[in-house]
Design a protein around this motif. Structure first.
Motif, mmCIF file in Angstrom:
data_model
loop_
_atom_site.group_PDB
_atom_site.id
_atom_site.type_symbol
_atom_site.label_atom_id
_atom_site.label_comp_id
_atom_site.label_asym_id
_atom_site.label_seq_id
_atom_site.Cartn_x
_atom_site.Cartn_y
_atom_site.Cartn_z
ATOM 1 N N GLU A 62 5.584 9.590 -24.394
ATOM 2 C CA GLU A 62 6.544 10.601 -23.913
ATOM 3 C C GLU A 62 6.545 11.176 -22.746
ATOM 4 O O GLU A 62 7.085 11.311 -21.880
ATOM 5 N N ALA A 63 4.946 11.537 -22.614
ATOM 6 C CA ALA A 63 4.572 11.953 -21.267
ATOM 7 C C ALA A 63 4.727 10.898 -20.204
ATOM 8 O O ALA A 63 5.127 11.396 -19.033
ATOM 9 N N PHE A 64 4.532 9.869 -20.182
ATOM 10 C CA PHE A 64 4.506 8.763 -19.505
ATOM 11 C C PHE A 64 6.040 8.530 -19.114
ATOM 12 O O PHE A 64 6.527 8.406 -17.979
ATOM 13 N N LEU A 65 6.816 8.592 -20.117
ATOM 14 C CA LEU A 65 8.385 8.738 -19.853
ATOM 15 C C LEU A 65 8.761 9.625 -18.999
ATOM 16 O O LEU A 65 9.568 9.587 -17.928
ATOM 17 N N GLN A 66 8.488 11.223 -19.210
ATOM 18 C CA GLN A 66 8.820 12.098 -18.452
ATOM 19 C C GLN A 66 8.285 11.854 -16.839
ATOM 20 O O GLN A 66 8.834 12.181 -16.028
ATOM 21 N N MET A 67 7.000 11.394 -16.966
ATOM 22 C CA MET A 67 6.595 11.101 -15.310
ATOM 23 C C MET A 67 7.425 10.082 -14.597
ATOM 24 O O MET A 67 7.609 10.209 -13.521
ATOM 25 N N ALA A 68 7.773 8.914 -15.157
ATOM 26 C CA ALA A 68 8.660 8.193 -14.574
ATOM 27 C C ALA A 68 9.903 8.724 -14.529
ATOM 28 O O ALA A 68 10.626 8.478 -13.447
ATOM 29 N N ASP A 69 10.385 9.622 -15.070
ATOM 30 C CA ASP A 69 11.815 10.368 -15.014
ATOM 31 C C ASP A 69 11.790 11.103 -13.777
ATOM 32 O O ASP A 69 12.556 11.149 -12.905
ATOM 33 N N GLN A 70 10.728 11.583 -13.823
ATOM 34 C CA GLN A 70 10.388 12.887 -12.530
ATOM 35 C C GLN A 70 10.187 11.841 -11.257
ATOM 36 O O GLN A 70 10.682 12.418 -9.976
ATOM 37 N N ALA A 71 9.522 10.689 -11.203
ATOM 38 C CA ALA A 71 9.367 9.964 -10.070
ATOM 39 C C ALA A 71 10.843 9.602 -9.785
ATOM 40 O O ALA A 71 11.143 9.275 -8.475
ATOM 41 N N LEU A 72 11.609 9.087 -10.858
ATOM 42 C CA LEU A 72 12.912 8.644 -10.331
ATOM 43 C C LEU A 72 13.855 9.774 -9.659
ATOM 44 O O LEU A 72 14.554 9.553 -8.510
ATOM 45 N N LEU A 73 13.801 10.702 -10.099
ATOM 46 C CA LEU A 73 14.449 11.907 -9.622
ATOM 47 C C LEU A 73 14.076 12.234 -8.107
ATOM 48 O O LEU A 73 14.854 12.536 -7.206
ATOM 49 N N LYS A 74 12.774 12.082 -7.647
ATOM 50 C CA LYS A 74 12.093 12.551 -6.584
ATOM 51 C C LYS A 74 12.280 11.195 -5.602
ATOM 52 O O LYS A 74 12.010 11.191 -4.588
ATOM 53 N N GLY A 75 12.110 10.178 -6.158
ATOM 54 C CA GLY A 75 12.258 8.793 -5.688
ATOM 55 C C GLY A 75 10.922 8.538 -4.881
ATOM 56 O O GLY A 75 10.622 7.506 -4.110
ATOM 57 N N SER A 79 3.928 7.090 -6.991
ATOM 58 C CA SER A 79 3.205 7.808 -8.119
ATOM 59 C C SER A 79 3.181 6.935 -9.348
ATOM 60 O O SER A 79 2.274 6.949 -10.156
ATOM 61 N N LEU A 80 4.166 5.981 -9.345
ATOM 62 C CA LEU A 80 3.763 5.050 -10.469
ATOM 63 C C LEU A 80 3.434 3.512 -10.166
ATOM 64 O O LEU A 80 3.314 2.781 -11.095
ATOM 65 N N ALA A 81 2.965 3.453 -8.980
ATOM 66 C CA ALA A 81 2.285 2.083 -8.597
ATOM 67 C C ALA A 81 1.261 1.719 -9.306
ATOM 68 O O ALA A 81 1.157 0.363 -9.677
ATOM 69 N N PRO A 82 0.372 2.386 -10.064
ATOM 70 C CA PRO A 82 -0.623 1.938 -10.901
ATOM 71 C C PRO A 82 0.070 1.375 -12.293
ATOM 72 O O PRO A 82 -0.672 0.468 -13.018
ATOM 73 N N TYR A 83 1.265 1.630 -12.681
ATOM 74 C CA TYR A 83 1.804 1.165 -13.900
ATOM 75 C C TYR A 83 2.823 0.066 -13.559
ATOM 76 O O TYR A 83 3.285 -0.559 -14.555
ATOM 77 N N LEU A 84 2.943 -0.594 -12.234
ATOM 78 C CA LEU A 84 3.637 -1.532 -11.888
ATOM 79 C C LEU A 84 3.175 -2.684 -12.510
ATOM 80 O O LEU A 84 2.009 -3.165 -11.925
ATOM 81 N N TYR A 91 7.320 -1.222 -15.310
ATOM 82 C CA TYR A 91 6.401 -0.187 -15.505
ATOM 83 C C TYR A 91 5.968 -0.308 -16.797
ATOM 84 O O TYR A 91 6.596 0.128 -17.713
ATOM 85 N N CYS A 92 4.660 -0.087 -17.003
ATOM 86 C CA CYS A 92 4.158 -0.140 -18.364
ATOM 87 C C CYS A 92 2.869 0.403 -18.604
ATOM 88 O O CYS A 92 1.957 0.548 -17.419
ATOM 89 N N THR A 93 2.516 0.978 -19.775
ATOM 90 C CA THR A 93 1.199 1.676 -20.088
ATOM 91 C C THR A 93 1.149 1.415 -21.523
ATOM 92 O O THR A 93 1.869 0.973 -22.074
ATOM 93 N N ARG A 104 2.469 0.234 -26.647
ATOM 94 C CA ARG A 104 2.932 -0.127 -25.496
ATOM 95 C C ARG A 104 4.249 0.466 -24.983
ATOM 96 O O ARG A 104 5.239 0.356 -25.805
ATOM 97 N N VAL A 105 4.241 1.084 -23.745
ATOM 98 C CA VAL A 105 5.674 1.550 -23.362
ATOM 99 C C VAL A 105 5.784 0.722 -21.999
ATOM 100 O O VAL A 105 5.138 0.711 -21.244
ATOM 101 N N GLU A 106 7.120 0.180 -22.107
ATOM 102 C CA GLU A 106 7.580 -0.725 -20.963
ATOM 103 C C GLU A 106 8.912 -0.179 -20.489
ATOM 104 O O GLU A 106 9.825 -0.116 -21.335
ATOM 105 N N LEU A 107 9.036 0.204 -19.053
ATOM 106 C CA LEU A 107 10.145 0.638 -18.657
ATOM 107 C C LEU A 107 10.776 -0.199 -17.491
ATOM 108 O O LEU A 107 10.038 -0.567 -16.484
ATOM 109 N N ASN A 108 12.038 -0.249 -17.424
ATOM 110 C CA ASN A 108 12.697 -0.930 -16.492
ATOM 111 C C ASN A 108 13.248 0.177 -15.563
ATOM 112 O O ASN A 108 14.266 0.868 -15.999
ATOM 113 N N LEU A 109 12.986 0.386 -14.329
ATOM 114 C CA LEU A 109 13.459 1.397 -13.434
ATOM 115 C C LEU A 109 14.396 0.923 -12.432
ATOM 116 O O LEU A 109 14.144 -0.012 -11.780
#
Length: 144
Positions: A62-75, A79-84, A91-93, A104-109
């Motif tokens: 959930e913390a990873f999801l929140q970090m991805a959400d914040q990165a999306l809002l800021k563009g 900050s998410l490059a290590p997870y690409l 983006y996966c962790t 495994r949490v995998e997101l499509n942004l």
């Protein structure tokens, strides 16, 4: 009168044997119940530890999801490059858990729409394990 005394002794002996048999049965069942209770307690402790470990990993997911959400809002893609994942563009962790498992949490942004889609949120085995199917059979070696 001697016959009555003999009959009483015989009656006392048989009732004593029945009482001893009942006590032995009760002791046997209580020992079996105690052993079963100990095994059930150990199983419940392992189950509680497993559930606690899952929810710890879930919180990190959930913390990873929140970090991805914040990165999306800021563009902020950096900050998410290590997870690409370069091969899929997602983006996966992986959050390590006990017993060789991981969450495994995998997101499509979608950076233009500032949305995300969860592609994967699952527990899997990180380590390959092999089941020992060998049967140790004594070959007779070393016998005199």
């Amino acid at each position: 009168m001697a016959k009555q005394e003999i009959r009483r002794k015989a009656n006392i002996g048989s009732s004593s044997l029945i009482l001893i048999f009942i006590v032995l049965c009760l002791v046997t069942f209580s020992v079996l119940s105690l052993g079963n209770a100990k095994r059930e307690d150990a199983l419940s402790v392992r189950s509680a530890d497993s559930v606690q470990e899952y929810y710890r990993a879930d919180a990190q997911g959930e913390a990873f999801l929140q970090m991805a959400d914040q990165a999306l809002l800021k563009g902020d893609k950096d900050s998410l490059a290590p997870y690409l994942q370069s091969d899929t563009g997602t983006y996966c962790t992986d959050v390590s858990m006990d017993a060789g498992q991981a969450l495994r949490v995998e997101l499509n942004l979608d950076w233009e729409k500032k949305t995300y889609k969860i592609l994967s949120w699952k527990v899997y085995h990180q380590e390959d394990y092999e089941i020992d199917q060998s049967i140790p059979v004594w070959s007779g070696a070393g016998a005199s």
